[in-house]
Motif scaffolding. Structure first.
Motif, PDB file in Angstrom:
ATOM      1  N   CYS A   1       0.841  -1.220  -0.056  1.00 15.24           N
ATOM      2  CA  CYS A   1       0.110   0.097   0.109  1.00 15.24           C
ATOM      3  C   CYS A   1       0.814   1.224   0.050  1.00 15.24           C
ATOM      4  CB  CYS A   1      -0.855  -0.066   1.178  1.00 15.24           C
ATOM      5  SG  CYS A   1      -2.319  -1.033   0.943  1.00 15.24           S
TER       6      CYS A   1
ATOM      7  N   TRP B   1       3.815   1.463  -1.372  1.00 12.92           N
ATOM      8  CA  TRP B   1       4.410   1.742  -2.536  1.00 12.92           C
ATOM      9  C   TRP B   1       3.449   2.135  -3.557  1.00 12.92           C
ATOM     10  CZ3 TRP B   1       2.485  -1.072  -6.743  1.00 12.92           C
ATOM     11  CH2 TRP B   1       3.387  -0.807  -7.938  1.00 12.92           C
ATOM     12  N   LEU B   2       2.234   1.704  -3.366  1.00 11.66           N
ATOM     13  CA  LEU B   2       1.236   2.146  -4.588  1.00 11.66           C
ATOM     14  C   LEU B   2       0.754   3.478  -4.247  1.00 11.66           C
ATOM     15  CD1 LEU B   2      -0.851   1.118  -6.662  1.00 11.66           C
ATOM     16  CD2 LEU B   2      -2.312   0.197  -5.027  1.00 11.66           C
TER      17      LEU B   2
ATOM     18  N   GLU C   1       3.467   5.725  -5.840  1.00  8.03           N
ATOM     19  CA  GLU C   1       3.392   5.500  -7.315  1.00  8.03           C
ATOM     20  C   GLU C   1       2.096   6.406  -7.810  1.00  8.03           C
ATOM     21  OE1 GLU C   1       5.201   4.267  -9.731  1.00  8.03           O
ATOM     22  OE2 GLU C   1       6.741   4.046  -8.034  1.00  8.03           O
ATOM     23  N   SER C   2       0.816   6.151  -7.147  1.00  5.94           N
ATOM     24  CA  SER C   2      -0.235   6.991  -7.634  1.00  5.94           C
ATOM     25  C   SER C   2      -0.491   8.189  -7.063  1.00  5.94           C
ATOM     26  CB  SER C   2      -1.616   5.879  -7.436  1.00  5.94           C
ATOM     27  OG  SER C   2      -1.680   5.876  -6.034  1.00  5.94           O
ATOM     28  N   LYS C   3       0.174   8.524  -6.117  1.00  5.64           N
ATOM     29  CA  LYS C   3       0.131  10.028  -5.442  1.00  5.64           C
ATOM     30  C   LYS C   3      -1.152  10.141  -4.912  1.00  5.64           C
ATOM     31  CE  LYS C   3       3.768  12.100  -8.294  1.00  5.64           C
ATOM     32  NZ  LYS C   3       3.959  13.340  -9.159  1.00  5.64           N
TER      33      LYS C   3
ATOM     34  N   THR D   1      -5.610   4.685  -0.529  1.00  6.85           N
ATOM     35  CA  THR D   1      -5.159   3.569  -1.415  1.00  6.85           C
ATOM     36  C   THR D   1      -5.235   2.112  -0.733  1.00  6.85           C
ATOM     37  OG1 THR D   1      -3.161   5.124  -1.992  1.00  6.85           O
ATOM     38  CG2 THR D   1      -2.703   2.771  -2.428  1.00  6.85           C
TER      39      THR D   1
ATOM     40  N   SER E   1     -10.143  -4.446  -4.366  1.00 10.72           N
ATOM     41  CA  SER E   1      -9.630  -5.014  -5.595  1.00 10.72           C
ATOM     42  C   SER E   1      -9.446  -6.352  -5.291  1.00 10.72           C
ATOM     43  CB  SER E   1      -8.297  -4.627  -6.125  1.00 10.72           C
ATOM     44  OG  SER E   1      -7.928  -5.520  -7.455  1.00 10.72           O
TER      45      SER E   1
ATOM     46  N   LEU F   1      -5.249  -1.314 -10.161  1.00 11.36           N
ATOM     47  CA  LEU F   1      -4.880  -0.487  -9.224  1.00 11.36           C
ATOM     48  C   LEU F   1      -4.647   1.026  -9.194  1.00 11.36           C
ATOM     49  CD1 LEU F   1      -3.124  -3.490  -6.951  1.00 11.36           C
ATOM     50  CD2 LEU F   1      -5.347  -2.310  -6.574  1.00 11.36           C
ATOM     51  N   THR F   2      -3.721   1.085 -10.404  1.00 10.38           N
ATOM     52  CA  THR F   2      -3.583   2.579 -10.524  1.00 10.38           C
ATOM     53  C   THR F   2      -4.726   3.516 -11.206  1.00 10.38           C
ATOM     54  OG1 THR F   2      -2.303   2.104 -12.629  1.00 10.38           O
ATOM     55  CG2 THR F   2      -1.030   2.114 -10.444  1.00 10.38           C
ATOM     56  N   ARG F   3      -5.502   2.651 -11.740  1.00 11.36           N
ATOM     57  CA  ARG F   3      -6.655   3.483 -12.592  1.00 11.36           C
ATOM     58  C   ARG F   3      -7.912   3.302 -11.914  1.00 11.36           C
ATOM     59  NH1 ARG F   3      -3.597   0.299 -16.097  1.00 11.36           N
ATOM     60  NH2 ARG F   3      -5.164  -1.129 -16.077  1.00 11.36           N
TER      61      ARG F   3
ATOM     62  N   GLU G   1     -11.375   4.002  -9.891  1.00 16.65           N
ATOM     63  CA  GLU G   1     -12.022   5.407  -9.540  1.00 16.65           C
ATOM     64  C   GLU G   1     -13.358   4.899  -8.905  1.00 16.65           C
ATOM     65  OE1 GLU G   1     -12.783   8.278 -12.624  1.00 16.65           O
ATOM     66  OE2 GLU G   1     -10.757   8.380 -13.103  1.00 16.65           O
TER      67      GLU G   1
END
Length: 342
Positions: free
Chosen positions: A203, A205-206, A209-211, A217, A224, A261-263, A265
């Motif tokens: 979490c 790290w994510l 990466e995703s800010k 997160t 997910s 995970l990075t997309r 919404e």
């Protein structure tokens, strides 16, 4: 020169707004268009922007206060010298007690210009601070949805849950056993425990990466993992997961395991979930055994360096084998998050 910030009318029939969070503090410099606060109405949670440049010199209503439309809730001044401290809970309480009872305010039209003193209520209250007169404090949206679903908010008060209640608290209320019902007659429950290190690191790290904020997160990761686990045992084509946490707005995700995970919404609507995830990792609770609601409920709590997860469901939604397989898959993904990417 001072500019009054009033509780806006975000809907034609809106009478009050609940202040969820202040984004600025007394003394902060603001520019027109900056987000000052988040307000919940009977329709949705909205961000309210500043209408003038200057300094936030005064905040008259705390987070958790339900304020009538048109009342002044803050002041923006041209000079930082005019800054006043935000009202404490005790000051707000004393002010409320000393204020004479006023007649009901008329309904305001959008963008009202009325300038009156705000009437802050106490923010989130501990069980010992619940209103002595038995009154239940809740946001307009929470009251409306509770009425639509046939839920009695007073049951939360009797159980000691802190007020005022928001939409997220309705999930807790839905999971409470019906009055007079047997504790576990119509539910199945399984529990697992895994090391938390890999999940926490994943979490973190994510989030970098995703800010995106770490707590959001973590909720995305849980949604997910839960969707993938449920899909694997039921074969469902579509999976809707709602993530709820105390004092936070619930977030609902449509097929979060397929979005990436990075997309991911959160849904702007409120579709009926196939699974509700209660994120209790930021609370003192080490586990929870909730009566099965109308949909399966998955709780995630923290016990030292381990995560304790439990899954409850009625037999008509998940049978014994499916319940065990679903939780085992979910716990495995918490223990080895990279499995989700395979």
């Amino acid at each position: 020169m001072a500019h009054d910030v009033i509780m806006p009318a975000l809907g034609m029939a809106q009478e009050t707004g609940l202040i969820l969070a202040w984004r600025k503090s007394p003394g902060d410099a603001v520019k027109a268009g900056d987000v000052l606060m988040e307000v919940e109405t009977d329709k949705a949670a909205m961000e309210v922007e500043a209408q003038a440049d200057g300094f936030l010199s005064e905040v008259r209503a705390e987070e958790g206060a339900e304020v009538p439309v048109g009342e002044v809730i803050a002041v923006i001044s041209d000079s930082a010298d005019d800054v006043k401290a935000a009202p404490s809970k005790q000051e707000a309480s004393q002010k409320e007690e000393s204020k004479p009872e006023a007649p009901p305010a008329p309904k305001a039209e959008p963008a009202p210009q009325a300038v009156q003193q705000a009437t802050p209520q106490a923010a989130q209250m501990a069980p010992s601070e619940q209103p002595a007169d038995g009154k239940v404090l809740a946001s307009p949206k929470a009251k409306r949805l509770a009425a639509e679903r046939g839920l009695d908010l007073s049951r939360l008060a009797k159980a000691g849950h802190p007020q005022p209640y928001r939409v997220a608290d309705l999930e807790v209320l839905s999971a409470m056993p019906a009055a007079g019902a047997a504790s576990a007659v119509d539910r199945l429950l399984v529990r697992a425990s895994v090391e938390a290190d890999a999940f926490d690191a994943f979490c973190g790290w994510l989030a970098a990466e995703s800010k995106v904020e770490t707590d959001i997160t973590a909720g995305m990761v849980l949604a997910s993992f839960a969707a993938r686990s449920l899909r694997a045992v039921t074969g469902a084509a579509d999976v809707v997961v709602r993530v709820a946490a105390p004092r936070k707005q619930p977030r609902t995700y449509q097929d979060p395991d397929l979005a990436g995970l990075t997309r991911m919404e959160a849904s702007e609507t409120e579709p009926e979930p196939d699974l509700i995830v209660y994120d209790l990792t930021a609370t003192r609770l080490t586990h929870a055994e909730l009566a099965a609601a109308h949909v399966p409920t998955l709780t995630v709590a923290r016990d030292g360096v381990r995560l304790v997860v439990s899954l409850a469901a009625s037999p008509d939604r998940l049978d014994d084998a499916a319940l065990i397989a679903c939780l085992d898959a979910f716990a495995g993904r918490l223990e080895e998050p990279l499995r989700q990417l395979l």
